[in-house]
Design an enzyme around this catalytic site. Structure first.
Site, PDB file in Angstrom:
ATOM      1  N   ASP A   1       0.830  -1.230   0.000  1.00 47.02           N
ATOM      2  CA  ASP A   1       0.000   0.000   0.000  1.00 47.02           C
ATOM      3  C   ASP A   1       0.852   1.263   0.000  1.00 47.02           C
ATOM      4  O   ASP A   1       0.581   2.207  -0.736  1.00 47.02           O
ATOM      5  CB  ASP A   1      -1.056   0.001   1.125  1.00 47.02           C
ATOM      6  CG  ASP A   1      -0.525  -0.033   2.541  1.00 47.02           C
ATOM      7  OD1 ASP A   1       0.691  -0.282   2.728  1.00 47.02           O
ATOM      8  OD2 ASP A   1      -1.316   0.194   3.480  1.00 47.02           O
TER       9      ASP A   1
ATOM     10  N   GLY B   1      -2.096  -7.471  14.346  1.00 50.33           N
ATOM     11  CA  GLY B   1      -2.049  -7.308  12.892  1.00 50.33           C
ATOM     12  C   GLY B   1      -3.427  -7.350  12.265  1.00 50.33           C
ATOM     13  O   GLY B   1      -3.561  -7.556  11.062  1.00 50.33           O
TER      14      GLY B   1
ATOM     15  N   SER C   1      -5.582  -4.756  12.726  1.00 55.54           N
ATOM     16  CA  SER C   1      -5.982  -3.349  12.610  1.00 55.54           C
ATOM     17  C   SER C   1      -6.974  -2.877  13.665  1.00 55.54           C
ATOM     18  O   SER C   1      -7.977  -2.229  13.350  1.00 55.54           O
ATOM     19  CB  SER C   1      -6.560  -3.060  11.219  1.00 55.54           C
ATOM     20  OG  SER C   1      -5.550  -3.132  10.287  1.00 55.54           O
ATOM     21  N   SER C   2      -6.661  -3.180  14.907  1.00 55.24           N
ATOM     22  CA  SER C   2      -7.513  -2.643  15.983  1.00 55.24           C
ATOM     23  C   SER C   2      -7.448  -1.119  15.989  1.00 55.24           C
ATOM     24  O   SER C   2      -8.441  -0.452  16.288  1.00 55.24           O
ATOM     25  CB  SER C   2      -7.078  -3.207  17.340  1.00 55.24           C
ATOM     26  OG  SER C   2      -5.715  -2.916  17.580  1.00 55.24           O
TER      27      SER C   2
ATOM     28  N   ASP D   1      -5.587  -0.170   5.842  1.00 50.90           N
ATOM     29  CA  ASP D   1      -6.381  -0.579   7.001  1.00 50.90           C
ATOM     30  C   ASP D   1      -7.591   0.325   7.196  1.00 50.90           C
ATOM     31  O   ASP D   1      -8.704  -0.142   7.467  1.00 50.90           O
ATOM     32  CB  ASP D   1      -5.525  -0.566   8.271  1.00 50.90           C
ATOM     33  CG  ASP D   1      -4.296  -1.433   8.131  1.00 50.90           C
ATOM     34  OD1 ASP D   1      -4.266  -2.285   7.220  1.00 50.90           O
ATOM     35  OD2 ASP D   1      -3.353  -1.274   8.928  1.00 50.90           O
TER      36      ASP D   1
HETATM   37  C1  GLA Z   1       0.127  -2.390   8.429  1.00 42.96           C
HETATM   38  C2  GLA Z   1      -0.111  -0.986   7.873  1.00 42.96           C
HETATM   39  C3  GLA Z   1      -0.715  -1.051   6.477  1.00 42.96           C
HETATM   40  C4  GLA Z   1       0.086  -1.972   5.564  1.00 42.96           C
HETATM   41  C5  GLA Z   1       0.366  -3.305   6.244  1.00 42.96           C
HETATM   42  C6  GLA Z   1       1.302  -4.168   5.436  1.00 42.96           C
HETATM   43  O1  GLA Z   1      -1.100  -3.031   8.620  1.00 42.96           O
HETATM   44  O2  GLA Z   1      -0.975  -0.262   8.720  1.00 42.96           O
HETATM   45  O3  GLA Z   1      -0.826   0.242   5.941  1.00 42.96           O
HETATM   46  O4  GLA Z   1       1.277  -1.341   5.173  1.00 42.96           O
HETATM   47  O5  GLA Z   1       0.925  -3.132   7.531  1.00 42.96           O
HETATM   48  O6  GLA Z   1       0.706  -4.555   4.252  1.00 42.96           O
END
Ligand code: GLA
Length: 379
Positions: free
Chosen positions: A37, A124, A126-127, A172
């Site tokens: 991203d 991992g 995304s809380s 995220d």
């Molecule tokens: C974390 C970051 C995202 C992305 C991922 C890896 O979740 O917040 O923006 O870079 O790592 O894909």
């Protein structure tokens, strides 16, 4: 699992009044497209049925008073004093969003907020993006600001980059804001063009939490970003997104070993995302699974963001007859995902739990998930 009635009661207990609004925003897994991203590349995340739930009411002054159920404490700040010093606490995600709203010119005032989360913290999943998008959804609802997912996602990313101090990409926040049930989100991070891709209900998405953790702000995440930027600069392009595999092969000999590996991961991963979308469209879970396995290998060997626990988990899952498995999120700890025939999900979970615990001495947490809508107002 949390629900609206429970939130209402909790809010009443803490603030001695009824909440005006209840919202929730989901965590996510990323099917494929990892560390692409922030290279302006392609991703294919999915919002999952684990949320940050939030109840709120407006205040006539400019204070935001928030109570966290999970941390069992309360914190507040004033919107007038240009918000407080950085405390490193959960309140900074809320303050960061409030600050982004003000910078954007959105007229907001104070609020009483109660929130609770089902997204495991630091895993991992995304809380933090879920908390940001729940806050954005709440402030939008309380102050009649039209909800536009991509705009809110950008404000969330801005809050995280400038306020919390994590240099994350946009994936995220975009999936937490724009997810759709029964779909994965194919997103081009260069221009935020997105496409909802149907995801078959016959495939279970199993989230395999290794019970090892990383802290994004202290991890090698920012180093990876810098390495990618340096690779792009050396290849004389704005981002790695601009290069095809063939073009990169041609330029590769001019790069150090490390930069060759970083570049190869990102560029091949973009290609895998395209192929994964194609596999979903043509109902080919076997191909999709193969791409996940290849992605894991690339993240392990070229991008070097897998710890031993992630590798053990992914390999064990792959050997237990799923379509495919790989780490998801930033890496350095946290979760893998596996795609499993829905009817076999339960027995898969049992086996992988047992084998992982035996091999590592760690107790994994395993969730069978499905895709859900992004941030939503419930009442
Ligand atoms: C974390 C970051 C995202 C992305 C991922 C890896 O979740 O917040 O923006 O870079 O790592 O894909």
């Amino acid at each position: 699992m949390l629900n609206v009635e429970w939130l209402k009661q909790q809010f009443q207990t803490h603030f001695s009044k009824q909440p005006q609004v209840i919202v929730r925003a989901p965590g996510r897994i990323n099917l494929i497209g990892e560390h692409t991203d922030y290279n302006q590349g392609l991703v294919l995340p999915m919002a999952i049925n684990r949320y940050v739930w939030m109840a709120g009411s407006s205040r006539s002054d400019h204070r935001i008073i928030a109570h966290s159920f999970d941390f069992q404490n309360q914190a507040e700040f004033s919107l007038e004093n240009n918000i407080p010093a950085r405390s490193g606490m959960w309140i900074e995600y809320i303050a960061g969003i409030a600050n982004s709203f003000i910078q954007q010119g959105f007229a907001i005032q104070g609020a009483d907020i109660f929130f609770a989360g089902e997204v495991p913290i630091g895993a991992g999943l995304s809380s933090s993006a879920a908390l940001e998008m729940a806050t954005a959804r709440m402030l939008s609802a309380l102050w009649n600001i039209p909800w536009h997912g991509p705009t809110m996602a950008k404000l969330g990313q801005q809050a995280e980059n400038q306020w919390v101090g994590v240099n994350c990409g946009i994936m995220d926040q975009m999936i937490s804001a724009c997810g759709k049930s029964n779909h994965a989100l194919f997103l081009d991070c260069k221009d935020l063009v997105m496409l909802q891709v149907p995801f078959p209900s016959s495939i279970a998405v199993v989230v395999l939490d290794t019970s090892t953790r990383r802290d994004l702000s202290q991890s090698n995440y920012n180093t990876r970003r810098e390495e990618c930027l340096e690779t792009a600069q050396k290849c004389k392009v704005l981002s790695l997104r601009e290069l095809s595999i063939a073009q990169f092969e041609h330029l590769r000999p001019n790069l150090s070993d490390v930069l060759q590996k970083r570049g190869r991961h990102v560029i091949s991963e973009n290609q895998r995302v395209l192929e994964a979308v194609e596999a979903l469209r043509s109902n080919d879970p076997i191909m999709l699974g193969k791409l996940l396995n290849q992605s894991h290998q690339s993240l392990r060997d070229d991008f070097e963001v897998c710890n031993d626990a992630l590798n053990t988990m992914a390999i064990q899952a792959q050997q237990l007859g799923c379509y495919g498995a790989r780490m998801t999120g930033a890496g350095f700890g946290g979760c893998c995902i596996a795609l499993v025939e829905a009817a076999q999900a339960e027995s898969f979970v049992e086996q992988v739990h047992q084998q992982y615990a035996q091999a590592t001495g760690l107790t994994p947490k395993i969730y069978i998930c499905h895709s859900v809508n992004g941030a939503e107002k419930l009442t």
